[in-house]
Design a protein around this motif. Structure first.
Motif, PDB file in Angstrom:
ATOM      1  N   GLU A 160       0.977  -0.784  -0.047  1.00  0.00           N
ATOM      2  CA  GLU A 160       0.527   0.257  -0.314  1.00  0.00           C
ATOM      3  C   GLU A 160       1.481   1.376  -0.260  1.00  0.00           C
ATOM      4  O   GLU A 160       0.983   2.505  -0.650  1.00  0.00           O
ATOM      5  N   ASN A 193      -4.665  -7.834   1.310  1.00  0.00           N
ATOM      6  CA  ASN A 193      -6.259  -7.435   0.960  1.00  0.00           C
ATOM      7  C   ASN A 193      -6.884  -7.110   2.188  1.00  0.00           C
ATOM      8  O   ASN A 193      -7.999  -6.277   2.080  1.00  0.00           O
ATOM      9  N   ALA A 194      -6.691  -7.520   3.179  1.00  0.00           N
ATOM     10  CA  ALA A 194      -7.741  -7.360   4.584  1.00  0.00           C
ATOM     11  C   ALA A 194      -7.925  -5.484   4.702  1.00  0.00           C
ATOM     12  O   ALA A 194      -7.039  -4.835   4.738  1.00  0.00           O
ATOM     13  N   LYS A 195      -8.860  -5.356   4.845  1.00  0.00           N
ATOM     14  CA  LYS A 195      -9.019  -3.710   5.568  1.00  0.00           C
ATOM     15  C   LYS A 195      -8.485  -3.383   6.542  1.00  0.00           C
ATOM     16  O   LYS A 195      -8.463  -4.424   7.379  1.00  0.00           O
ATOM     17  N   SER A 196      -7.478  -2.514   7.031  1.00  0.00           N
ATOM     18  CA  SER A 196      -6.968  -2.055   7.565  1.00  0.00           C
ATOM     19  C   SER A 196      -7.385  -1.390   9.515  1.00  0.00           C
ATOM     20  O   SER A 196      -9.020  -0.959   9.079  1.00  0.00           O
ATOM     21  N   ASP A 197      -7.431  -2.371   9.957  1.00  0.00           N
ATOM     22  CA  ASP A 197      -7.958  -1.405  11.480  1.00  0.00           C
ATOM     23  C   ASP A 197      -7.162  -0.155  12.193  1.00  0.00           C
ATOM     24  O   ASP A 197      -6.023  -0.539  12.433  1.00  0.00           O
ATOM     25  N   ARG A 203      -0.930  -2.337  12.105  1.00  0.00           N
ATOM     26  CA  ARG A 203      -1.377  -1.907  10.999  1.00  0.00           C
ATOM     27  C   ARG A 203      -0.838  -3.722  10.073  1.00  0.00           C
ATOM     28  O   ARG A 203       0.206  -3.657  10.030  1.00  0.00           O
ATOM     29  N   GLY A 206      -4.376  -3.962   3.721  1.00  0.00           N
ATOM     30  CA  GLY A 206      -4.468  -2.522   3.376  1.00  0.00           C
ATOM     31  C   GLY A 206      -4.615  -2.413   2.343  1.00  0.00           C
ATOM     32  O   GLY A 206      -4.475  -0.984   1.158  1.00  0.00           O
ATOM     33  N   SER A 207      -4.020  -3.611   1.166  1.00  0.00           N
ATOM     34  CA  SER A 207      -3.636  -3.077  -0.487  1.00  0.00           C
ATOM     35  C   SER A 207      -5.099  -4.253  -0.989  1.00  0.00           C
ATOM     36  O   SER A 207      -4.465  -4.406  -2.209  1.00  0.00           O
ATOM     37  N   GLY A 208      -6.410  -4.179  -0.774  1.00  0.00           N
ATOM     38  CA  GLY A 208      -6.757  -4.300  -1.643  1.00  0.00           C
ATOM     39  C   GLY A 208      -7.580  -3.899  -2.966  1.00  0.00           C
ATOM     40  O   GLY A 208      -7.824  -4.233  -3.720  1.00  0.00           O
ATOM     41  N   HIS A 209      -7.061  -2.857  -3.082  1.00  0.00           N
ATOM     42  CA  HIS A 209      -7.436  -1.852  -4.281  1.00  0.00           C
ATOM     43  C   HIS A 209      -6.349  -1.980  -4.711  1.00  0.00           C
ATOM     44  O   HIS A 209      -6.459  -1.527  -6.002  1.00  0.00           O
TER      45      HIS A 209
END
Length: 317
Positions: A160, A193-197, A203, A206-209
């Motif tokens: 990310e 790809n998991a959403k970061s909390d 962390r 966070g790189s799912g996009h």
């Protein structure tokens, strides 16, 4: 059959005559010893039960030996005859200038060379009885998965950050923990790809996009996963990307196909020089080049500072 122990049996006995010769006078004593042997050789060869008469000469330790091999029964009769013509031969040796240490010895002498059939049997028996190499105990699946997810989560944050700095839409890299296992590789990428909390101390993901092609080398194969997020699927067909990269190597397989995730493998093939670690970096370049042709990856302008090919060494552990 006579025996010394239950496992050491014999059919033949040998009588050895030996001495030391001198290299003086152009090895005159050796020539004389040979002549002494020739003088008695006919009588020696005629002894009942003789299987062979061999001469041993060593130019290093200066040995001269005559070894007469007989059947056990024949040896007994020869012994009664005082090993004739032994007395005559030894007397000649002792009379030669330069000859020393004239001695005799008796021992069993057996031919133990195996024929091809027995060699095969012995080798097969050895293979069956050989202790199997200790196999490395399999790692606990739960612990292994934890390592895979940790690597994936950490790599996701790194991807990310690198993508944000370079404006990248797609990213190609490799991971270690899955060790060529396709299922674990997918778990690793899902962790990327998991959403970061934002509330977590460390962390993850966070790189799912970001679209990805991720490689994992194992002993038996190179596992490869291509991921294309939904918003980028109109620009890039996941299956097409993976197929293009894998097709550069023999022994490749597409294992799963979908719009977002596709997986495949390339089998190790020593005969063709295909080794996962050896081919991995070249395939990362191949994946990036495919993206370049579609205008989805920055062109290489020759500036090393802007290099966008990523492997393990591009990320600190």
């Amino acid at each position: 059959m006579p025996e010394i122990t239950k496992s050491v049996k014999f059919d033949n006995i040998a009588r050895e005559w030996r001495c030391k010769w001198s290299a003086d006078n152009d090895k005159a004593s050796l020539n004389a010893a040979q002549q002494a042997l020739e003088d008695v050789l006919a009588d020696l060869s005629s002894v009942e039960g003789v299987n062979s008469v061999q001469r041993v000469v060593c130019g290093g330790c200066l040995d001269f030996k005559v070894v007469t091999k007989l059947t056990a029964a024949g040896f007994g009769e020869w012994e009664k005859a005082k090993f004739a013509p032994e007395e005559e031969f030894l007397a000649k040796l002792k009379g030669i200038k330069g000859i020393q240490a004239v001695e005799t010895q008796t021992y069993t002498l057996e031919e133990v060379k195996m024929n091809k059939k027995d060699i095969k049997k012995a080798q097969e028996k050895k293979e069956k009885e050989a202790p199997k190499a200790e196999e490395k105990p399999a790692e606990d699946p739960a612990k292994k998965l934890k390592k895979v997810l940790k690597e994936g989560g950490k790599r996701g944050v790194e991807i990310e950050g690198a993508a944000d700095m370079g404006g990248l839409q797609f990213f190609c890299t490799s991971v270690d923990e899955p060790e060529g296992d396709v299922d674990l590789l997918k778990k690793c990428v899902e962790a990327m790809n998991a959403k970061s909390d934002p509330n977590e101390e460390e962390r993850k993901g966070g790189s799912g996009h970001i679209g990805k092609m991720v490689f994992s080398a194992g002993a038996e194969q190179l596992a490869v996963l291509a991921y294309v997020p939904e918003e980028k699927q109109p620009e890039l067909v996941c299956e097409e990307w993976l197929e293009k990269v894998l097709s550069t190597q023999p022994g490749h397989k597409i294992l799963s196909k979908a719009k977002d995730y596709c997986t495949g493998t390339i089998a190790t093939n020593a005969d063709k020089g295909v080794f996962p670690l050896k081919i991995r970096e070249g395939l990362i370049l191949e994946a990036n080049n495919f993206l370049r042709k579609k205008g989805l990856f920055p062109e290489d302008d020759g500036d090393d500072d802007d290099e966008c090919v990523f492997g393990d060494d591009d990320f600190p552990s």
